[in-house]
Design a protein around this motif. Structure first.
Motif, mmCIF file in Angstrom:
data_model
loop_
_atom_site.group_PDB
_atom_site.id
_atom_site.type_symbol
_atom_site.label_atom_id
_atom_site.label_comp_id
_atom_site.label_asym_id
_atom_site.label_seq_id
_atom_site.Cartn_x
_atom_site.Cartn_y
_atom_site.Cartn_z
ATOM 1 N N ASN A 243 34.645 76.037 22.380
ATOM 2 C CA ASN A 243 34.395 74.478 21.735
ATOM 3 C C ASN A 243 35.295 73.214 22.037
ATOM 4 O O ASN A 243 34.841 71.993 22.582
ATOM 5 C CB ASN A 243 34.168 74.769 20.321
ATOM 6 C CG ASN A 243 33.285 75.840 19.958
ATOM 7 O OD1 ASN A 243 31.618 76.087 21.026
ATOM 8 N ND2 ASN A 243 32.800 76.285 18.996
ATOM 9 N N ASP A 244 36.446 73.693 22.405
ATOM 10 C CA ASP A 244 37.487 72.137 22.651
ATOM 11 C C ASP A 244 38.058 72.595 24.038
ATOM 12 O O ASP A 244 38.527 71.654 24.633
ATOM 13 C CB ASP A 244 38.117 71.898 21.678
ATOM 14 C CG ASP A 244 38.927 73.247 21.270
ATOM 15 O OD1 ASP A 244 39.623 74.540 22.365
ATOM 16 O OD2 ASP A 244 40.611 73.385 20.983
ATOM 17 N N ARG A 268 31.469 70.097 25.167
ATOM 18 C CA ARG A 268 32.382 70.747 25.476
ATOM 19 C C ARG A 268 32.547 70.466 26.978
ATOM 20 O O ARG A 268 34.143 69.264 27.132
ATOM 21 C CB ARG A 268 32.273 72.214 26.307
ATOM 22 C CG ARG A 268 32.614 72.931 25.267
ATOM 23 C CD ARG A 268 32.234 74.551 25.431
ATOM 24 N NE ARG A 268 32.379 75.659 24.644
ATOM 25 C CZ ARG A 268 31.420 75.591 24.515
ATOM 26 N NH1 ARG A 268 30.012 74.958 24.165
ATOM 27 N NH2 ARG A 268 31.014 76.914 23.311
#
Length: 291
Positions: A243-244, A268
């Motif tokens: 997700n990051d 993202r």
């Protein structure tokens, strides 16, 4: 929110090409504005904003500037600042008008003196809500807060188009990066409208952080694409990404070398509050960010 801009005859939006007054104007951004206008039969408004804060600063007796070519510090009287900005605005509007004429896109221009984001918000509210804002200056790695404020404060817009310091093309495939399946249909339609003007095909990139989620999205995408004609085949791939982690999506942009790209702001690729360095190091085409 769908990626859309109103047609010129609808009187409910247009492509707003915003230049904030720096010396750097992105030709790729101007080209992007014209491609959007061609794809949606919209008009372009080139909006040059004279930042009131610069005039407030110039009023202080201790204020000094140094030219881009170096040299000694000098005072910047109010009249000189105003004259230099008007020259820059005239050059900007002239360039946009010339490109618009070549592209057969209706263009109009305006100069306003205001706080920049307030000026853009007011311009969009006049005809809203179906506007797209194109940033006329290349994005830098430190521009994350400015981009966040644009999405927060300018409400009458469906998205914003950014370019980076490595911008070099606006022709080629249109890559749509989809992280939220609910956006698949609208983003696919926007990509298909852009593709003829960009002279390329559509490439769909599905993104998720779990393999089962990606497998489900891929199956639904195949069903959606199966309803299209053989001449309208959509190429797509699945990308597993945390997700990051923007790196896998930046790699997609580098691999495909598209003429235009679409993605969700806050996802993202362009996460709220995250550094824009990975994106600016990979982005060579205009990127349309939707809400």
């Amino acid at each position: 929110m769908i990626a859309h801009v109103a047609a010129a005859d609808e009187r409910s939006g247009r492509v707003v090409l915003w230049h904030g007054g720096s010396a750097s104007v992105s030709r790729i951004a101007i080209d992007a504005a014209m491609l959007l206008a061609q794809s949606f039969q919209a008009e372009v408004e080139s909006l040059y904003v004279e930042d009131t804060q610069l005039f407030d600063l110039a009023a202080f007796p201790f204020a000094r500037v140094i030219g881009a070519s170096g040299g000694s510090w000098r005072a910047l009287p109010h009249e000189t600042l105003e004259r230099e900005m008007r020259f820059a605005a005239a050059a900007f509007h002239r360039q946009v008008a010339e490109v618009g004429s070549d592209a057969s896109v209706p263009c109009r221009s305006r100069i306003v003196r205001d706080e920049p984001l307030r000026a853009v918000s007011r311009a969009c509210a006049e005809n809203g809500p179906w506007n797209l804002v194109v940033l006329g200056e290349p994005l830098t790695p430190s521009d994350g807060p400015r981009l966040a404020q644009l999405f927060e404060r300018v409400r009458d817009t469906t998205g914003a188009v950014i370019t980076g310091p490595l911008g070099r093309r606006s022709q080629g495939s249109v890559v749509a990066v989809v992280e939220d399946f609910q956006r698949l249909g609208p983003m696919l339609r926007a990509a298909q409208r852009l593709a003829p003007a960009c002279g390329g095909d559509v490439k769909l990139t599905l993104v998720g952080d779990r393999r089962d989620e990606l497998s489900w999205m891929e199956g639904e995408a195949r069903l959606l694409c199966a309803t299209r004609s053989e001449d309208d085949v959509i190429a797509f791939e699945s990308v597993l990404a945390a997700n990051d982690d923007p790196a896998p999506l930046a790699a997609v942009l580098q691999r495909y070398k598209p003429g235009f790209a679409l993605a969700q702001y806050g996802g993202r690729l362009v996460a709220t509050g995250a550094s824009l360095r990975p994106l600016t190091a990979a982005l060579e085409c205009p990127l349309l960010l939707v809400r």
